[in-house]
Scaffold this motif. Sequence first.
Motif, short mmCIF file in Angstrom:
data_model
loop_
_atom_site.label_atom_id
_atom_site.label_comp_id
_atom_site.label_asym_id
_atom_site.label_seq_id
_atom_site.Cartn_x
_atom_site.Cartn_y
_atom_site.Cartn_z
N SER A 87 12.98 3.64 -11.07
CA SER A 87 13.26 3.30 -9.67
C SER A 87 11.99 3.45 -8.85
CB SER A 87 14.32 4.25 -9.10
OG SER A 87 13.77 5.55 -8.98
N GLY A 88 12.10 3.00 -7.59
CA GLY A 88 10.96 3.14 -6.68
C GLY A 88 10.71 4.59 -6.31
N ALA A 91 8.89 6.35 -8.88
CA ALA A 91 7.48 5.96 -8.93
C ALA A 91 6.70 6.72 -7.86
CB ALA A 91 7.35 4.45 -8.73
N VAL A 211 6.60 -0.64 -3.14
CA VAL A 211 7.93 -0.86 -3.71
C VAL A 211 8.63 -2.03 -3.02
CG1 VAL A 211 10.25 0.17 -3.88
CG2 VAL A 211 8.24 1.47 -4.61
N THR A 235 2.56 2.02 -6.11
CA THR A 235 3.90 2.09 -6.70
C THR A 235 4.60 0.75 -6.49
OG1 THR A 235 4.75 2.98 -4.62
CG2 THR A 235 4.19 4.56 -6.34
N ALA A 237 8.48 -1.46 -7.62
CA ALA A 237 9.83 -1.38 -8.22
C ALA A 237 10.58 -2.66 -7.86
CB ALA A 237 10.58 -0.13 -7.76
N GLY A 247 10.71 0.65 -12.19
CA GLY A 247 9.58 0.80 -11.29
C GLY A 247 8.34 1.09 -12.11
#
Length: 407
Positions: A87-88, A91, A211, A235, A237, A247
């Motif tokens: 997932s974000g 991350a 993200v 990052t 995702a 992500g």
Amino acid sequence: MAKKKISSGKGSSPVKIHAEEARYLMNTYRRPPVVFTHGRGCRLYDSKGHEYLDLHISNLFHNPYQGPLARKLAEWSGLDRVFFTNSGAEAVDGALKIARAYAHGKSVDGRAPKTGILALENSFHGRTFGALSITHTPKYREPFAPLVPGVEFVRFNDVADLEAKFGEDVCALVIEPVQGEGGVFQVSQAFWQRARELATQHGAALIADEVQSGLGRTGRAFAYQKFGSLPDIATVAKPLGGGLPMGAILAGEPFASALTPGMHGSTFAGGPLISAVALEFLRVIEEKNLFENVRERGAELRAGIERLAERFDFIREVRGEGLIIGMDLAVEGAPFVEEALRRGLVINCTHDHVLRLLPPFIIGRRDVAEFLKKFEAVLAQAPKSAAGPFATAQKASVQPMALAAAR
Ligand code: PLP
């Protein structure tokens, strides 16, 4: 962006798989040389056709897709290495851990490592404890306090405030190049540039949380690419897994190498199915030239909304770029979201009074025209059909973003 054709990973030789992983993945898993290619029931089969009885398959083994995917993400981002997440928020947490690990590695002679983290006012980074700690909005934070200590918030796009708060103890500065949940606000060139300089000067990580803004949303692979300098860590995702949970953390070599095997991990993140899907997503973007589509459809959408804003004066401002567009309303947004849904449009409202559009990158010219036509009717209709909340919102006079002043 490099134009090299994307390798699907399937059918790659173990030697190639090992080489790509060694070059493009962060060094977090100590993997044995075997490459599993498929399974049936409890049985696994490797690239040489050997059969194994599975008592725990996981990220502790190579898979054919992570290397090519990491390589592509490195090429798109200009960063060196990748760690996959689910997932974000994960991350973002991982990025913070890397910044802390880097600072620990740099602290010598018994000095305490730097631990301070700077984030921006109006930020949103996710719901896990680390990500929540650098998320500014009180209603998301307060029910879960106390959060991770050592976080300070800088006024959005306020260079003087950034300079004042960027002390010796700071190990990371986290920036969304376009604040999405916050209502679609773009970080200025001057703010980014100073952030880059200060992070370098203090040996801290400049972390771009892409993200929401990354992987094509702005019409570029990464929103930060318009600034002309790289973050240390980024990052991503949301679109990466094409709807499946995925992500990634991308980092330049000095920060990536702060992680060694065992320091960070995730059982199934970047597993073969999801990595294959993500590779396909990146391939489709390149082959269908979707960055261009994002820019062109985004411009059409923006122009159409600006025309509507001339007629509907409760639209105070239209913001964003590519296919991330925010409409700042002088009234509450929820009734418009409801009316839109009744008319077959899925839109979103953030911060109570910002209507936000995040259409898929494949949206076509006709879709944009259809949206604008229906949305015009929504704007004309929603206040009447939702007189209660609308009237309340007008009385309450939703505050224009204090931030707007700082842009
Ligand atoms: N960072 C940003 C900038 C986001 O917009 C979001 C989600 O909206 C996140 C992190 C969290 O991502 P996820 O919901 O995948 O955990």
